[in-house]
Design an enzyme around this catalytic site. Structure first.
Site, short mmCIF file in Angstrom:
data_model
loop_
_atom_site.label_atom_id
_atom_site.label_comp_id
_atom_site.label_asym_id
_atom_site.label_seq_id
_atom_site.Cartn_x
_atom_site.Cartn_y
_atom_site.Cartn_z
N TRP A 203 -46.36 2.46 -77.05
CA TRP A 203 -45.55 1.93 -78.14
C TRP A 203 -46.04 0.51 -78.45
CZ3 TRP A 203 -40.52 -1.08 -77.39
CH2 TRP A 203 -39.88 -1.29 -78.63
N ASP A 284 -39.63 3.36 -69.04
CA ASP A 284 -39.04 3.19 -70.37
C ASP A 284 -38.49 4.56 -70.77
OD1 ASP A 284 -38.37 2.83 -72.98
OD2 ASP A 284 -40.28 1.98 -73.62
N LYS A 320 -32.02 6.93 -79.96
CA LYS A 320 -32.43 8.26 -80.44
C LYS A 320 -31.46 9.34 -80.01
CE LYS A 320 -36.14 5.78 -80.90
NZ LYS A 320 -37.34 5.65 -81.64
N1 PGU Z 1 -39.54 2.34 -76.08
C1 PGU Z 1 -40.19 3.29 -76.75
C2 PGU Z 1 -41.22 4.10 -76.05
C3 PGU Z 1 -39.92 3.50 -78.11
O1 PGU Z 1 -40.57 4.44 -78.77
C4 PGU Z 1 -38.95 2.70 -78.76
C5 PGU Z 1 -38.65 2.86 -80.21
C6 PGU Z 1 -38.28 1.75 -77.99
C7 PGU Z 1 -38.60 1.59 -76.65
C8 PGU Z 1 -37.24 0.84 -78.54
O2 PGU Z 1 -36.16 1.47 -79.03
P1 PGU Z 1 -34.80 0.71 -79.32
O3 PGU Z 1 -34.51 1.00 -80.75
O4 PGU Z 1 -34.97 -0.71 -79.04
O5 PGU Z 1 -33.85 1.36 -78.40
N2 PGU Z 1 -39.70 3.21 -81.02
C9 PGU Z 1 -39.51 3.82 -82.33
C10 PGU Z 1 -38.56 3.04 -83.22
C11 PGU Z 1 -39.13 1.99 -84.10
C12 PGU Z 1 -39.60 0.78 -83.31
O6 PGU Z 1 -40.81 0.64 -83.21
O7 PGU Z 1 -38.75 0.03 -82.80
C13 PGU Z 1 -40.86 4.09 -82.94
O8 PGU Z 1 -40.90 4.55 -84.08
O9 PGU Z 1 -41.87 3.95 -82.24
#
Ligand code: PGU
Length: 474
Positions: A203, A284, A320
């Protein structure tokens, strides 16, 4: 397109940046610097990234002063690029095409392409509204106690030995991101080894979160673009050469962006290796329930590490799996060897949180607690969660079939093999920008598409775009 815009800033890039001393504003510290100096230095390097610093010194583009800027004490401020993931939505919103499709951000959409508020969340919110005894006082620094307890049970299992023995401390944080950040800062302050290994790719926010928390980010191999599967050999080699005590960031399930998870047997080998080398696992967990549709199954990796009695850290997000994206509700758990250590760790977590945001918001955590405490609501949640996971799986099959029907060149079986919210398509940057330009399809530049943003009515449009991209753009 530079790497910073690709959504896939690799950990190696981060290390390279860390080694680069821009010499700008004189911010650089030697290896003997204190943790707070190192954090400040990391912050400065983050703010003065190579691309931005180059543009201000060489081309002068970003720092050019227009007449309206004159007199502003901020006129030297360079315009930063949009975020590689959230910026996709910004670009999508500006597009007036009726066929536009946002497959960038990992946020669930219905078959009608609309955001979904779960029924069970509506019910829980109604309960909260009806309860006139509820107030809006500050929560404690560590958040809502009941939420913390129930979140720990959700990830570790109701009968988990770490809960029974009070060896885990759980604190409410600002969703997954905030939990990672608080965990990172705690480690910088209190753990002897400040190196964290993150997978490649991962990410896009991981390297930034941990660097700014004061950790030194390194990478381990994870994904093999040839097989479009796990590079298990590379992973083992890289973790094997990690220094003793190094922190290892692991995606608990539904790896973002690849959709590739280790098998249970591979997880067991990873566990043995991490334990034998004395590495510290930091999970995570942003997608519990989204990989398989089953909350317990998706927590298996974490539970294997807790079952061996060793220590680990878990950042949990309810964005999510409960669709609570904007409520910013998550939890950080630190599993320790004894209840006494866990208590002391919690006392220090409070010192990390207090100057950062004082205490977390009450509403989202109250919704989660209302659902997790009530058997009927909980069961209803699991059904809605499974329906979301199943719809994503169905979209995988529909997209795969649509590409097969079009005889699109290439092997697309990874679309149905990968799990979770995303498909890591293998499309390159040029193909992605072609699809955006010609088909108004928005996705991250690394070729990741959010399957949750797709529906039966938009699959053919996406398949047409992919077909055209791979046949026309190299
Ligand atoms: N960890 C991972 C692996 C993730 O994919 C995401 C969110 C998070 C943590 C953080 O999520 P929180 O909203 O803080 O609970 N990734 C999504 C959402 C958009 C972003 O980048 O924040 C994504 O599209 O990759």
């Amino acid at each position: 397109m530079n790497k910073a815009c690709s959504g896939q800033i690799s950990a190696r890039d981060v290390s390279e940046r860390k080694e680069m001393n821009c010499g700008i504003h004189g911010v650089s510290f030697s290896s003997s610097a204190t943790p707070s100096e190192r954090r400040l230095s990391a912050l400065a390097r983050h703010l003065i990234s190579p691309t931005e610093s180059c543009s201000c010194s060489a081309s002068g583009v970003s720092a050019s002063i227009t007449s309206s800027d004159v007199g502003s004490v901020f006129s030297h401020v360079a315009r930063a690029p949009e975020d590689p993931i959230l910026g996709v939505t910004v670009a999508y919103n500006k597009d007036s095409s009726p066929v536009k499709l946002n497959l960038g951000v990992g946020a669930y959409r219905t078959e009608e392409g609309k955001p979904l508020v779960l029924n069970v969340v509506r019910k829980a919110e109604q309960q909260l509204v009806n309860n006139r005894s509820r107030v809006k006082e500050y929560l404690p620094i560590v958040g809502l106690a009941e939420f913390n307890k129930l979140s720990a049970k959700l990830i570790f299992g109701v009968d988990s030995p770490c809960i029974r023995d009070n060896r885990v401390t759980t604190v409410q944080c600002l969703s997954g991101t905030g939990s990672l950040r608080v965990g990172g800062e705690f480690l910088t302050r209190h753990y002897h080894q400040r190196i964290i290994y993150i997978p490649v790719p991962t990410w896009g926010n991981h390297p930034k979160v941990f660097t700014l928390a004061g950790l030194s980010v390194k990478s381990y191999r994870y994904y093999d673009p040839i097989t479009r599967g796990l590079d298990f050999k590379g992973l083992v080699e890289d973790l094997d050469s990690a220094p003793s005590g190094a922190i290892v960031l692991l995606h608990a399930c539904a790896h973002n962006p690849t959709g590739v998870d280790p098998s249970i047997q591979q997880w067991e080998q990873i566990r043995q290796m991490i334990r034998s080398k004395g590495l510290l696992p930091f999970f995570d967990s942003a997608y519990q329930g989204f990989a398989s549709g089953n909350l317990d199954k998706d927590a298996q990796s974490v539970r294997m590490f807790v079952a061996d009695g060793g220590e680990c850290i878990v950042a949990q997000s309810f964005a999510k799996n409960m669709g609570l994206y904007g409520e910013r509700v998550g939890a950080l758990s630190i599993v320790c060897k004894t209840a006494d250590v866990a208590g002391k760790v919690e006392s220090q977590l409070k010192l990390v949180i207090r100057p950062m945001y004082s205490n977390p918001p009450i509403h989202g955590a109250s919704i989660v607690a209302a659902i997790l405490r009530d058997r009927t609501l909980y069961d209803e949640w699991t059904i809605e969660l499974k329906a979301m996971a199943d719809r994503i799986i169905s979209m995988r099959h529909q997209l795969f079939n649509a590409l097969r029907d079009r005889d699109t060149p290439g092997d697309w079986s990874h679309i149905i093999k990968q799990i979770g919210m995303f498909t890591f398509t293998g499309l390159n940057v040029r193909q992605v920008s072609f699809m955006t330009r010609e088909y108004h399809i928005y996705m991250t530049a690394d070729g990741r598409i959010s399957m949750a943003g797709l529906s039966s009515s938009t699959v053919s449009h996406l398949a047409d775009a992919i077909h055209a991209a791979v046949t026309h753009v190299a």
